[in-house]
Motif scaffolding. Structure first.
Motif, PDB file in Angstrom:
ATOM      1  N   SER A  39       0.832  -1.210   0.000  1.00 46.37           N
ATOM      2  CA  SER A  39       0.000   0.000   0.000  1.00 46.37           C
ATOM      3  C   SER A  39       0.858   1.247   0.000  1.00 46.37           C
ATOM      4  N   LEU A  40       1.902   1.236   0.787  1.00 45.80           N
ATOM      5  CA  LEU A  40       2.817   2.375   0.850  1.00 45.80           C
ATOM      6  C   LEU A  40       3.522   2.579  -0.490  1.00 45.80           C
ATOM      7  N   ALA A  41       3.966   1.486  -1.095  1.00 44.31           N
ATOM      8  CA  ALA A  41       4.635   1.584  -2.405  1.00 44.31           C
ATOM      9  C   ALA A  41       3.670   2.109  -3.467  1.00 44.31           C
ATOM     10  N   GLY A  42       2.414   1.699  -3.422  1.00 40.51           N
ATOM     11  CA  GLY A  42       1.428   2.197  -4.370  1.00 40.51           C
ATOM     12  C   GLY A  42       1.164   3.681  -4.196  1.00 40.51           C
ATOM     13  N   ALA A  43       1.081   4.127  -2.949  1.00 45.36           N
ATOM     14  CA  ALA A  43       0.844   5.547  -2.688  1.00 45.36           C
ATOM     15  C   ALA A  43       2.030   6.395  -3.153  1.00 45.36           C
ATOM     16  N   VAL A  44       3.237   5.933  -2.857  1.00 44.33           N
ATOM     17  CA  VAL A  44       4.432   6.676  -3.275  1.00 44.33           C
ATOM     18  C   VAL A  44       4.555   6.664  -4.799  1.00 44.33           C
TER      19      VAL A  44
END
Length: 53
Positions: A39-44
């Motif tokens: 999720s963090l990688a997708g947001a970044v």
């Protein structure tokens, strides 16, 4: 007489890493951690994509 007990092999670890004197063993896949990291990688990645750099 004692009953014959089946000797179970220990489960194969999900990840075993040995580098020099460091030995790391992960027994089970950490699903919650993988979900948070993805999720963090997708947001970044989305923020990077929108910024147009």
């Amino acid at each position: 007489m004692t009953p014959h007990q089946q000797q179970k092999k220990p489960p194969t670890p999900f990840l075993e890493l040995r580098v020099g004197g460091v030995h790391v063993v992960i027994q089970h896949m950490p699903y919650r951690l993988l979900a948070v990291l993805s999720s963090l990688a997708g947001a970044v990645g989305g923020a990077y994509w929108v910024s147009g750099r």
